[in-house]
Design a protein around this motif. Structure first.
Motif, mmCIF file in Angstrom:
data_model
loop_
_atom_site.group_PDB
_atom_site.id
_atom_site.type_symbol
_atom_site.label_atom_id
_atom_site.label_comp_id
_atom_site.label_asym_id
_atom_site.label_seq_id
_atom_site.Cartn_x
_atom_site.Cartn_y
_atom_site.Cartn_z
ATOM 1 N N GLU A 177 2.875 12.972 12.258
ATOM 2 C CA GLU A 177 1.601 13.091 11.540
ATOM 3 C C GLU A 177 1.814 14.110 10.438
ATOM 4 O O GLU A 177 1.818 15.320 10.679
ATOM 5 N N ASN A 178 1.999 13.595 9.220
ATOM 6 C CA ASN A 178 2.346 14.501 8.124
ATOM 7 C C ASN A 178 1.804 13.985 6.803
ATOM 8 O O ASN A 178 1.892 12.793 6.489
ATOM 9 N N SER A 179 1.242 14.911 6.031
ATOM 10 C CA SER A 179 0.732 14.579 4.704
ATOM 11 C C SER A 179 1.873 14.603 3.693
ATOM 12 O O SER A 179 2.748 15.471 3.755
ATOM 13 N N ALA A 180 1.881 13.640 2.774
ATOM 14 C CA ALA A 180 2.972 13.536 1.802
ATOM 15 C C ALA A 180 2.456 13.008 0.470
ATOM 16 O O ALA A 180 1.431 12.324 0.409
ATOM 17 N N THR A 181 3.202 13.348 -0.588
ATOM 18 C CA THR A 181 2.908 12.844 -1.935
ATOM 19 C C THR A 181 4.187 12.290 -2.525
ATOM 20 O O THR A 181 5.225 12.945 -2.490
ATOM 21 N N PHE A 182 4.112 11.079 -3.095
ATOM 22 C CA PHE A 182 5.308 10.449 -3.680
ATOM 23 C C PHE A 182 4.876 9.374 -4.664
ATOM 24 O O PHE A 182 3.713 8.939 -4.687
ATOM 25 N N SER A 183 5.826 8.951 -5.483
ATOM 26 C CA SER A 183 5.589 7.901 -6.471
ATOM 27 C C SER A 183 6.102 6.568 -5.954
ATOM 28 O O SER A 183 6.987 6.521 -5.094
ATOM 29 N N THR A 184 5.561 5.483 -6.500
ATOM 30 C CA THR A 184 6.081 4.166 -6.135
ATOM 31 C C THR A 184 7.549 4.014 -6.519
ATOM 32 O O THR A 184 8.251 3.169 -5.970
ATOM 33 N N LEU A 193 7.111 -2.343 -1.862
ATOM 34 C CA LEU A 193 6.353 -1.998 -3.056
ATOM 35 C C LEU A 193 5.060 -2.808 -3.145
ATOM 36 O O LEU A 193 4.008 -2.293 -3.562
ATOM 37 N N SER A 194 5.135 -4.077 -2.735
ATOM 38 C CA SER A 194 3.959 -4.958 -2.829
ATOM 39 C C SER A 194 2.799 -4.446 -1.969
ATOM 40 O O SER A 194 1.628 -4.744 -2.253
ATOM 41 N N LYS A 195 3.100 -3.688 -0.915
ATOM 42 C CA LYS A 195 2.036 -3.165 -0.062
ATOM 43 C C LYS A 195 1.283 -2.021 -0.748
ATOM 44 O O LYS A 195 0.114 -1.763 -0.447
ATOM 45 N N PHE A 196 1.958 -1.313 -1.644
ATOM 46 C CA PHE A 196 1.326 -0.193 -2.330
ATOM 47 C C PHE A 196 0.570 -0.642 -3.585
ATOM 48 O O PHE A 196 -0.514 -0.135 -3.864
ATOM 49 N N VAL A 197 1.154 -1.565 -4.350
ATOM 50 C CA VAL A 197 0.509 -2.042 -5.565
ATOM 51 C C VAL A 197 -0.752 -2.817 -5.191
ATOM 52 O O VAL A 197 -0.705 -3.759 -4.392
ATOM 53 N N GLY A 198 -1.890 -2.414 -5.719
ATOM 54 C CA GLY A 198 -3.171 -3.048 -5.404
ATOM 55 C C GLY A 198 -3.920 -2.363 -4.286
ATOM 56 O O GLY A 198 -5.090 -2.670 -4.026
#
Length: 440
Positions: A177-184, A193-198
């Motif tokens: 259980e961890n918070s994270a920040t990242f780019s596609t 990638l398709s799961k993130f786009v949209g």
């Protein structure tokens, strides 16, 4: 006192030191007289202890100490006066039935002598001198990195390719259980990638950890799992999206140029690219120089042939460490250090034959240049000479710093000497190709 030398061969010799009573006795007598003045022996007043009793109690120890001092001084003086270039230190030969009760003594020492040889920097095969250049692709990437760094994030509700995500990864069974920040851009594969786009803020995505990120080490950071576990982790996790942001790139305008390099030092994108190129290639020069040093060192060791007094050096290694080694251990240590010994001799000869000496004034100027460079990083571009002299004086008051600076300056002199005298072939390469050629 008499010192003689027998040369066994070109690399080995035995020095014999003969010490007579008249050589050491005056010093022994003086030390014993001083002992008598201060000796605290029950039944006698200080300074009135009989000399016979002082000699009985301290005589042998003083004799041994003074003879050893005289022996060491005489041997060192002999080696200096005879200009003998020895390897390691003289090794005392064992003497059976040595008797300190006699009046005259003889000691023998084994010497390992440095070989005679010539050094040539004109190797048959030229050494590649890499000149690493920053190509257009690298400059454009650096430009984009700068724009991202000085750009801004704009919140969105629905994601597109290239956006930034902030959210929480969870897997209860694995304790994740961890918070994270990242780019596609960090996501691996079109399916992931398709799961993130949209996707939208508040959505929860179900993902497989295996091959989720381009860099497997991202799993360590984003899921907070250990290194070994991250490489083999193949489980299902959820990712609840709390933020979606678009990163708007900074404008390539005068405001940005001034932030980067000071007011009006850069006035156009062309000048900015030129500055990026120059700065990058200056950093690459350090790697190029280090590789040149490595390659010239290897070539000199390979092409400069001479014998070493191996048996002596193995014996010296065996008995001169903190702990005595076995013959096998000493042999292994010699094999590990042989190349280093060879290069020390080669480099020493190059320095001596070509007068590559470092003076104190050179060290002082070198130190002041270093100080100016450090001050420039903090915006002090024109320090006064007195300020530089004062700081340099404090630095050079530390002998350890003087030693380090002297070594750095000597290394620079040697590098410059190689560039001038060695058989080099310059080769311009991109950083990517340099890494491929040198490290792969």
């Amino acid at each position: 006192m008499n010192i003689t030398r027998e040369n066994i061969d070109e690399l080995n010799a035995v020095v014999k030191v003969e010490i007579a009573k008249e050589d050491y006795n005056p010093k022994v007598e003086k030390v014993l007289k001083d002992y008598r003045k201060t000796a605290n022996i029950p039944g006698f007043r200080k300074g009135h202890v009989p000399m016979s009793l002082v000699k009985k109690q301290y005589g042998k120890a003083v004799l041994v100490d003074e003879v050893n001092k005289l022996l060491q001084e005489s041997l060192n003086k002999y080696l200096t006066e005879e200009k003998l270039d020895v390897l390691g230190n003289p090794l005392p030969k064992e003497q059976e039935n040595f008797d300190w009760d006699q009046e005259n003594y003889a000691f023998e020492f084994e010497l390992g002598l440095a070989p005679k040889f010539e050094v040539s920097l004109q190797a048959k095969d030229a050494i590649t001198h890499y000149q690493i250049v920053a190509d257009d692709a690298m400059i454009d990437n650096q430009l984009k990195t700068i724009q991202k760094q000085y750009g801004k994030l704009v919140a969105k509700q629905e994601a597109e390719e290239g956006d930034m995500f902030t959210g929480t990864f969870k897997n209860e069974a694995e304790g994740i259980e961890n918070s994270a920040t990242f780019s596609t851009e960090a996501i691996k594969g079109k399916r992931n990638l398709s799961k993130f786009v949209g996707a939208k803020v508040g959505d929860t995505l179900t993902l497989k950890t295996k091959s989720l990120f381009e860099n497997e080490h991202d799993l360590m950071q984003h899921l907070k799992v250990e290194h070994d576990k991250a490489h083999d982790l193949d489980v299902e996790v959820t990712f609840e999206i709390s933020e979606i942001n678009k990163q708007e790139l900074a404008e390539l305008d005068q405001e940005l140029f001034d932030k980067l390099f000071g007011k009006d030092n850069v006035k156009s994108v062309t000048e900015l690219k030129e500055r990026i190129k120059a700065d990058a290639e200056k950093q690459f020069e350090q790697q190029s120089d280090q590789q040149l040093l490595n390659d010239v060192t290897e070539a000199l060791i390979e092409n400069t042939k001479f014998e070493l007094p191996q048996a002596f050096l193995e014996k010296w290694i065996r008995f001169n460490g903190e702990n005595e080694l076995s013959e096998e251990q000493a042999k292994e240590e010699y094999e590990k250090s042989e190349k280093g010994i060879r290069f020390q001799l080669i480099e020493g000869k190059l320095i001596q034959d070509n007068s590559l000496q470092v003076t104190f004034d050179e060290i002082k100027d070198f130190t002041k240049d270093r100080i100016k460079a450090q001050m420039a990083q903090f915006g002090q571009l024109n320090p006064e000479d007195k300020e530089l002299d004062d700081i340099a004086a404090r630095v050079l008051g530390n002998q350890e710093e003087v030693r380090k600076l002297s070594e750095q300056l000597m290394n620079q002199k040697i590098l410059d000497f190689y560039k001038e005298k060695a058989n080099l072939t310059p080769k311009k390469v991109t950083y990517e190709n340099f890494v491929k050629e040198v490290y792969q």
